[in-house]
Motif scaffolding. Structure first.
Motif, PDB file in Angstrom:
ATOM      1  N   LEU A   1     -62.578  21.916  -3.139  1.00 22.49           N
ATOM      2  CA  LEU A   1     -62.411  21.780  -1.687  1.00 22.49           C
ATOM      3  C   LEU A   1     -61.038  21.252  -1.294  1.00 22.49           C
ATOM      4  N   GLY A   2     -60.436  20.457  -2.154  1.00 24.43           N
ATOM      5  CA  GLY A   2     -59.109  19.929  -1.850  1.00 24.43           C
ATOM      6  C   GLY A   2     -59.071  19.181  -0.521  1.00 24.43           C
ATOM      7  N   ALA A   3     -58.124  19.562   0.326  1.00 25.96           N
ATOM      8  CA  ALA A   3     -57.934  18.889   1.609  1.00 25.96           C
ATOM      9  C   ALA A   3     -59.082  19.145   2.583  1.00 25.96           C
ATOM     10  N   ASP A   4     -59.911  20.130   2.301  1.00 23.54           N
ATOM     11  CA  ASP A   4     -61.060  20.401   3.182  1.00 23.54           C
ATOM     12  C   ASP A   4     -62.197  19.400   2.978  1.00 23.54           C
ATOM     13  N   LEU A   5     -62.095  18.570   1.945  1.00 17.59           N
ATOM     14  CA  LEU A   5     -63.145  17.587   1.662  1.00 17.59           C
ATOM     15  C   LEU A   5     -62.906  16.302   2.433  1.00 17.59           C
ATOM     16  N   HIS A   6     -63.901  15.879   3.196  1.00 13.86           N
ATOM     17  CA  HIS A   6     -63.806  14.626   3.949  1.00 13.86           C
ATOM     18  C   HIS A   6     -64.449  13.468   3.189  1.00 13.86           C
ATOM     19  N   SER A   7     -65.691  13.673   2.720  1.00 14.33           N
ATOM     20  CA  SER A   7     -66.406  12.602   2.034  1.00 14.33           C
ATOM     21  C   SER A   7     -67.545  13.184   1.218  1.00 14.33           C
TER      22      SER A   7
END
Length: 280
Positions: free
Chosen positions: A47-53
């Motif tokens: 997910l890279g930068a698309d991952l929030h938590s």
């Protein structure tokens, strides 16, 4: 019939009747550490930068995880709409982790867009699960931005409003099915739904809630003693699924249809318009 252990408890409540989250990183048994690390690595890598938590929910973060029996249910909150994210890797990742680790019965990856999670004017199960049954292992913890929840009709509706469709879907999936693994998965899924729906039928009287199956079965049986044996059978099917599709269909034709009938009566009282998500 295999003995079913009395495991689980009702959610703790505060003085105002709101459900208290009793999950904690400290309660996670060391058996699950390495698997959880690899789950988080998969989320970060793909997910890279698309991952929030990232959260884990269910029995494991409550210290109730049973080696080789419990599932590891995980939640990824994303910064981008999940429809716009490539998730083709998920099935392979789950299969590889399931082969590598035998400390759980199965691993589940799931994905939810942050804007959907923070829209909480009506009840939604994932914000509820994050607020009341999950622990954050990576990123910003959204719990403080989510509302408090009570064990009331708003929560009960979640388990009952779709029960008819769920029972019908299970019977359709089982009819003529020869795939044993698929039958076992379906059996466990629909029986958990039925047991938890049993609690939902009496949630307004009891003002208590649990995701744990044994106490849900017990509280249902207090109000419906004439159906105690059938709900106990559903509990057994949920914990120890069977691979006989016809046996499950026969049970759903009897107890499943009875539960649907009772759910319809409940909805006539508390949600006659059958709104999918009641206002909090």
């Amino acid at each position: 019939m295999t003995h079913i252990k009395n495991i689980g408890h009702y959610c703790p409540m505060d003085d105002n009747g709101y459900i208290i989250n009793d999950s904690s990183v400290k309660k996670i048994k060391s058996d699950f550490y390495k698997l959880i690390e690899e789950v988080i690595e998969n989320y970060q890598t793909h997910l890279g930068a698309d991952l929030h938590s990232v959260y884990i929910r269910g029995s494991v973060p409550r210290g109730l995880g049973i080696n080789s029996v419990s599932d590891l249910d995980t939640i990824a909150i994303t910064n981008k709409n999940t429809n716009d994210i490539d998730l083709k890797w998920v099935d392979t990742a789950e299969q590889e982790l399931n082969k590598k680790f035998n400390c759980v019965n199965g691993v589940e990856f799931s994905f939810y867009y942050i804007e959907d999670i923070l829209e909480t004017t009506t009840f939604s199960i994932i914000p509820f699960m994050i607020r009341t049954h999950s622990v954050c292992l990576l990123g910003e913890d959204l719990k403080v931005k989510l509302p408090n929840y009570k064990a009331d009709k708003t929560l009960g509706n979640e388990h009952l409003v779709n029960l008819k469709n769920q029972v019908e879907q299970a019977k359709e999936d089982l009819d003529g099915n020869k795939d044993i693994e698929d039958i076992l998965d379906c059996c466990g899924w629909i029986m958990k739904i039925i047991v938890r729906a049993g609690l939902a039928l009496v949630i307004e009287e009891e003002n208590q809630y649990t995701r744990d199956l044994f106490p849900a079965y017990k509280i249902f049986s207090k109000y419906y003693p004439e159906k105690e044996s059938e709900m106990k059978q559903a509990l057994h099917y949920a914990i120890i699924p069977v691979g006989n599709a016809n046996e499950i269909i026969d049970f759903l034709d009897e107890m499943g249809n009875w539960m649907v009938s009772e759910s319809e009566k409940w909805l006539q009282v508390y949600n006659p318009k059958k709104v999918s998500n009641l206002e909090i």
